[in-house]
Design an enzyme around this catalytic site. Structure first.
Site, PDB file in Angstrom:
ATOM      1  N   HIS A  72       0.851  -1.198   0.000  1.00  9.64           N
ATOM      2  CA  HIS A  72       0.000   0.000   0.000  1.00  9.64           C
ATOM      3  C   HIS A  72       0.880   1.239   0.000  1.00  9.64           C
ATOM      4  CE1 HIS A  72      -4.352  -1.223   0.983  1.00  9.64           C
ATOM      5  NE2 HIS A  72      -3.734  -2.226   0.405  1.00  9.64           N
ATOM      6  N   TYR A 197      -9.299   6.327   6.837  1.00 12.59           N
ATOM      7  CA  TYR A 197      -9.578   6.692   8.227  1.00 12.59           C
ATOM      8  C   TYR A 197     -10.486   7.910   8.188  1.00 12.59           C
ATOM      9  CZ  TYR A 197      -5.372   3.886   9.382  1.00 12.59           C
ATOM     10  OH  TYR A 197      -4.444   2.882   9.535  1.00 12.59           O
ATOM     11  N   PRO A 288      -5.191   1.304  18.175  1.00 15.60           N
ATOM     12  CA  PRO A 288      -4.860   0.758  16.853  1.00 15.60           C
ATOM     13  C   PRO A 288      -4.839   1.791  15.722  1.00 15.60           C
ATOM     14  CG  PRO A 288      -7.057   0.070  17.545  1.00 15.60           C
ATOM     15  CD  PRO A 288      -6.440   0.764  18.711  1.00 15.60           C
ATOM     16  N   LYS A 292       0.298   0.404  14.824  1.00 18.99           N
ATOM     17  CA  LYS A 292       1.667   0.273  15.332  1.00 18.99           C
ATOM     18  C   LYS A 292       1.906  -0.922  16.263  1.00 18.99           C
ATOM     19  CE  LYS A 292       3.604   3.514  13.235  1.00 18.99           C
ATOM     20  NZ  LYS A 292       3.441   2.755  12.007  1.00 18.99           N
ATOM     21  N   TYR A 380       3.776   6.677   9.921  1.00 13.81           N
ATOM     22  CA  TYR A 380       2.904   5.562   9.526  1.00 13.81           C
ATOM     23  C   TYR A 380       3.720   4.426   8.910  1.00 13.81           C
ATOM     24  CZ  TYR A 380      -1.358   3.269   7.910  1.00 13.81           C
ATOM     25  OH  TYR A 380      -2.380   2.369   7.715  1.00 13.81           O
TER      26      TYR A 380
HETATM   27  P1  RFL Z   1      -0.221 -10.828  21.811  1.00 11.70           P
HETATM   28  O1  RFL Z   1      -0.529 -10.928  20.374  1.00 11.70           O
HETATM   29  O2  RFL Z   1      -1.282 -10.412  22.734  1.00 11.70           O
HETATM   30  O3  RFL Z   1       0.361 -12.248  22.242  1.00 11.70           O
HETATM   31  C1  RFL Z   1       0.573 -12.577  23.598  1.00 11.70           C
HETATM   32  C2  RFL Z   1       0.511 -14.080  23.732  1.00 11.70           C
HETATM   33  O4  RFL Z   1       0.777 -14.431  25.091  1.00 11.70           O
HETATM   34  C3  RFL Z   1      -0.160 -15.419  25.483  1.00 11.70           C
HETATM   35  N1  RFL Z   1      -0.307 -15.393  26.947  1.00 11.70           N
HETATM   36  C4  RFL Z   1       0.243 -16.321  27.764  1.00 11.70           C
HETATM   37  N2  RFL Z   1       1.010 -17.396  27.502  1.00 11.70           N
HETATM   38  C5  RFL Z   1       1.396 -18.162  28.562  1.00 11.70           C
HETATM   39  N3  RFL Z   1       1.026 -17.897  29.839  1.00 11.70           N
HETATM   40  C6  RFL Z   1       0.245 -16.819  30.146  1.00 11.70           C
HETATM   41  N4  RFL Z   1      -0.135 -16.596  31.394  1.00 11.70           N
HETATM   42  C7  RFL Z   1      -0.164 -15.972  29.074  1.00 11.70           C
HETATM   43  N5  RFL Z   1      -0.931 -14.857  29.006  1.00 11.70           N
HETATM   44  C8  RFL Z   1      -0.998 -14.511  27.714  1.00 11.70           C
HETATM   45  C9  RFL Z   1      -1.442 -15.020  24.764  1.00 11.70           C
HETATM   46  O5  RFL Z   1      -2.362 -16.104  24.659  1.00 11.70           O
HETATM   47  C10 RFL Z   1      -0.879 -14.607  23.411  1.00 11.70           C
HETATM   48  O6  RFL Z   1      -0.786 -15.690  22.517  1.00 11.70           O
HETATM   49  O7  RFL Z   1       1.024  -9.849  22.077  1.00 11.70           O
HETATM   50  P2  RFL Z   1       2.316  -9.514  21.175  1.00 11.70           P
HETATM   51  O8  RFL Z   1       2.969 -10.778  20.689  1.00 11.70           O
HETATM   52  O9  RFL Z   1       3.078  -8.542  21.950  1.00 11.70           O
HETATM   53  O10 RFL Z   1       1.726  -8.813  19.859  1.00 11.70           O
HETATM   54  C11 RFL Z   1       1.073  -7.573  19.941  1.00 11.70           C
HETATM   55  C12 RFL Z   1      -0.003  -7.469  18.864  1.00 11.70           C
HETATM   56  O11 RFL Z   1      -0.826  -8.600  18.929  1.00 11.70           O
HETATM   57  C13 RFL Z   1      -0.848  -6.193  19.006  1.00 11.70           C
HETATM   58  O12 RFL Z   1      -0.028  -5.094  19.354  1.00 11.70           O
HETATM   59  C14 RFL Z   1      -1.581  -5.843  17.700  1.00 11.70           C
HETATM   60  O13 RFL Z   1      -2.571  -6.797  17.414  1.00 11.70           O
HETATM   61  C15 RFL Z   1      -2.217  -4.464  17.802  1.00 11.70           C
HETATM   62  N6  RFL Z   1      -3.003  -4.108  16.620  1.00 11.70           N
HETATM   63  C16 RFL Z   1      -2.390  -3.650  15.463  1.00 11.70           C
HETATM   64  N7  RFL Z   1      -1.046  -3.580  15.375  1.00 11.70           N
HETATM   65  C17 RFL Z   1      -0.434  -3.206  14.209  1.00 11.70           C
HETATM   66  O14 RFL Z   1       0.807  -3.152  14.165  1.00 11.70           O
HETATM   67  N8  RFL Z   1      -1.158  -2.897  13.075  1.00 11.70           N
HETATM   68  C18 RFL Z   1      -2.517  -2.942  13.076  1.00 11.70           C
HETATM   69  O15 RFL Z   1      -3.122  -2.721  12.013  1.00 11.70           O
HETATM   70  C19 RFL Z   1      -3.191  -3.298  14.310  1.00 11.70           C
HETATM   71  N9  RFL Z   1      -4.529  -3.369  14.365  1.00 11.70           N
HETATM   72  C20 RFL Z   1      -4.402  -4.222  16.655  1.00 11.70           C
HETATM   73  C21 RFL Z   1      -5.143  -3.832  15.508  1.00 11.70           C
HETATM   74  C22 RFL Z   1      -5.064  -4.723  17.770  1.00 11.70           C
HETATM   75  C23 RFL Z   1      -6.438  -4.818  17.776  1.00 11.70           C
HETATM   76  N10 RFL Z   1      -7.054  -5.356  18.928  1.00 11.70           N
HETATM   77  C24 RFL Z   1      -7.913  -6.457  18.887  1.00 11.70           C
HETATM   78  C25 RFL Z   1      -6.558  -4.965  20.237  1.00 11.70           C
HETATM   79  C26 RFL Z   1      -6.514  -3.920  15.508  1.00 11.70           C
HETATM   80  C27 RFL Z   1      -7.169  -4.379  16.646  1.00 11.70           C
HETATM   81  C28 RFL Z   1      -8.676  -4.399  16.616  1.00 11.70           C
HETATM   82  C1  PHB Z   2      -6.814  -3.685  10.325  1.00 10.14           C
HETATM   83  O1  PHB Z   2      -6.893  -3.946   9.107  1.00 10.14           O
HETATM   84  O2  PHB Z   2      -7.189  -4.479  11.183  1.00 10.14           O
HETATM   85  C2  PHB Z   2      -6.267  -2.369  10.743  1.00 10.14           C
HETATM   86  C3  PHB Z   2      -5.692  -1.531   9.790  1.00 10.14           C
HETATM   87  C4  PHB Z   2      -5.210  -0.288  10.172  1.00 10.14           C
HETATM   88  C5  PHB Z   2      -5.280   0.096  11.493  1.00 10.14           C
HETATM   89  C6  PHB Z   2      -5.843  -0.745  12.442  1.00 10.14           C
HETATM   90  C7  PHB Z   2      -6.350  -1.973  12.067  1.00 10.14           C
HETATM   91  O3  PHB Z   2      -4.810   1.323  11.842  1.00 10.14           O
END
Ligand code: RFL
Ligand code: PHB
Length: 385
Positions: A72, A197, A288, A292, A380
């Site tokens: 993108h 956005y 989100p 990042k 970004y």
């Molecule tokens: P995770 O992915 O939460 O993984 C942590 C893992 O640890 C496990 N765990 C345990 N394991 C053993 N013993 C325990 N007691 C434990 N407790 C927990 C969990 O089951 C899990 O498997 O953390 P990690 O690896 O630091 O990764 C972080 C990312 O997942 C998170 O920052 C992103 O998803 C945030 N995020 C986005 N980030 C981006 O860079 N670009 C995006 O477009 C973006 N969009 C988003 C997002 C997060 C969202 N939500 C749901 C919060 C969109 C959304 C809607």
């Molecule tokens: C997504 O596709 O889940 C997504 C994309 C951009 C964002 C957050 C989430 O800033």
């Protein structure tokens, strides 16, 4: 059992760290609380910075990313009817890649056995012991024990690692927003080629995608909102309204997934204590809006893996001592960007007519200023490691 680096959590941080260490011959084991099926089904982020895709290329875990990832070159900021396009590629020389976190996770898990990366699934009640000694260990389930040189806490915001930092050394910083994002995933073509956005009078909306046939949309909803207030038809109507001109092009379809995520900014410092190192969401959370979170997890483990490999290959502890300061410096800049974009694009319940005009004036300024667009674009696309 004995290993060199014990990793708690098989999210992006833990899996990437495990692969980077294995590629350098360092022994490690991942303990994950959930089942493999649960972890592989979790729908999360969608946008990868170059720093993140570079790691996947370096590991050679990139066949599907190369085939299916969508480059993108820009995205839109919409206020009402006007779309301000941020031409990320022209302004920075780089692009981002749309490729779901779910797919990244699946690819990393699939590559684990052939690279000697052991993952213990459904490890309940993981507990950390003696993290400030030279012989820390983990226990889980009914008395199982893993002795290790180092522990990497990659267990997300709710895991046990952060709590293992003594209260006296831990400083945390938090901002909780009075709203969440309601997300919907559907097998319909996206309403636009690029992410959009939108800041509408009714609140924020985001049009994103996973592929040319799978769309991901979000809307801002009040804190504590119940899902049954949002039957699919109401959600599609609201997206069509908030997304401006692109909203008219939305193709509706049945929801594959719908969920509400709270928004939070959080940082815990330091990101290290004794032999325990924190990485990813366990040490910091961003709203989100800036895409990042996953990318910060990747940059943390790029620093952390280099530090651990330096220790095992050269006996050099300097990078280990510098890890927290180095990682946190990049984290704080991403926190600032995510917070600022969240403030610009959402409706805050406490804001009045003046604050609304401030948002619109800022969007108008961005529309007319290459300098302002460049500042957004370079954050970004991801600040350099
Ligand atoms: P995770 O992915 O939460 O993984 C942590 C893992 O640890 C496990 N765990 C345990 N394991 C053993 N013993 C325990 N007691 C434990 N407790 C927990 C969990 O089951 C899990 O498997 O953390 P990690 O690896 O630091 O990764 C972080 C990312 O997942 C998170 O920052 C992103 O998803 C945030 N995020 C986005 N980030 C981006 O860079 N670009 C995006 O477009 C973006 N969009 C988003 C997002 C997060 C969202 N939500 C749901 C919060 C969109 C959304 C809607
Ligand atoms: C997504 O596709 O889940 C997504 C994309 C951009 C964002 C957050 C989430 O800033």
């Amino acid at each position: 059992m004995k290993t060199q680096v014990a990793i708690i959590g098989a999210g992006p941080a833990g899996l990437l760290l495990g692969h980077l260490l294995r590629a350098a011959g360092v022994a490690c084991v991942i303990l994950e609380r959930q089942s493999r099926a649960y972890v592989e089904a979790r729908i999360r982020a969608g946008v990868l910075e170059r720093t993140t895709t570079d790691l996947l290329h370096r590991l050679g875990i990139d066949a599907r990313l190369n085939a299916e990832g969508l480059p993108h070159h820009g995205f839109g900021l919409v206020d009402g009817e006007r779309t301000v396009r941020i031409d990320v590629a022209a302004l920075t020389g780089h692009a981002v890649t749309v490729y779901g976190q779910t797919e990244v996770t699946r690819d990393l898990i699939a590559a684990a056995p052939e690279r000697g990366l052991d993952i213990i699934w459904e490890a309940g009640d993981v507990a950390l012991h003696d993290v400030d000694s030279s012989a820390p260990f983990l226990t889980w389930a009914d008395g199982q024990r893993l002795d290790t040189d180092f522990i990497a806490g990659c267990d997300g915001f709710h895991g046990p690692s952060r709590a293992a930092l003594p209260a006296a050394v831990q400083k945390s910083f938090e901002c909780v927003y009075p709203f969440g994002w309601l997300g919907i995933l559907a097998d319909v073509p996206p309403c636009d080629d690029e992410l959009i956005y939108a800041n509408h009078d009714n609140g924020f909306a985001l049009a994103s995608m996973r592929s040319p046939t799978r769309s991901r949309y979000y809307i801002q909803v009040p804190d504590g909102e119940r899902m049954d207030n949002w039957p699919d038809d109401r959600l599609w109507d609201e997206l069509a309204l908030r997304l401006g001109p692109a909203g008219a092009r939305i193709v509706r379809g049945p929801a594959l997934e719908k969920s509400i995520a709270p928004l939070r900014s959080f940082v815990c410092e330091p990101m290290q204590h004794g032999r325990l190192f924190l990485a990813g969401d366990c040490a910091h959370v961003v709203p989100p809006t800036g895409a990042k979170g996953l990318n910060l997890a990747a940059s943390d483990v790029a620093y952390l893996s280099a530090a651990l490999i330096g220790f095992y290959h050269d006996g050099d502890e300097a990078l280990l001592h510098g890890y927290s300061a180095r990682a946190a410096a990049r984290v704080w800049k991403a926190e600032r960007f995510s917070w600022q974009l969240t403030k610009l694009m959402h409706r805050f319940p406490e804001d009045g007519r003046f604050e609304r005009r401030m948002q619109l004036a800022e969007l108008d300024y961005i529309a007319g200023s290459v300098a302002a667009q460049t500042a957004i674009a370079e954050n970004y696309v991801g600040l350099p490691l």
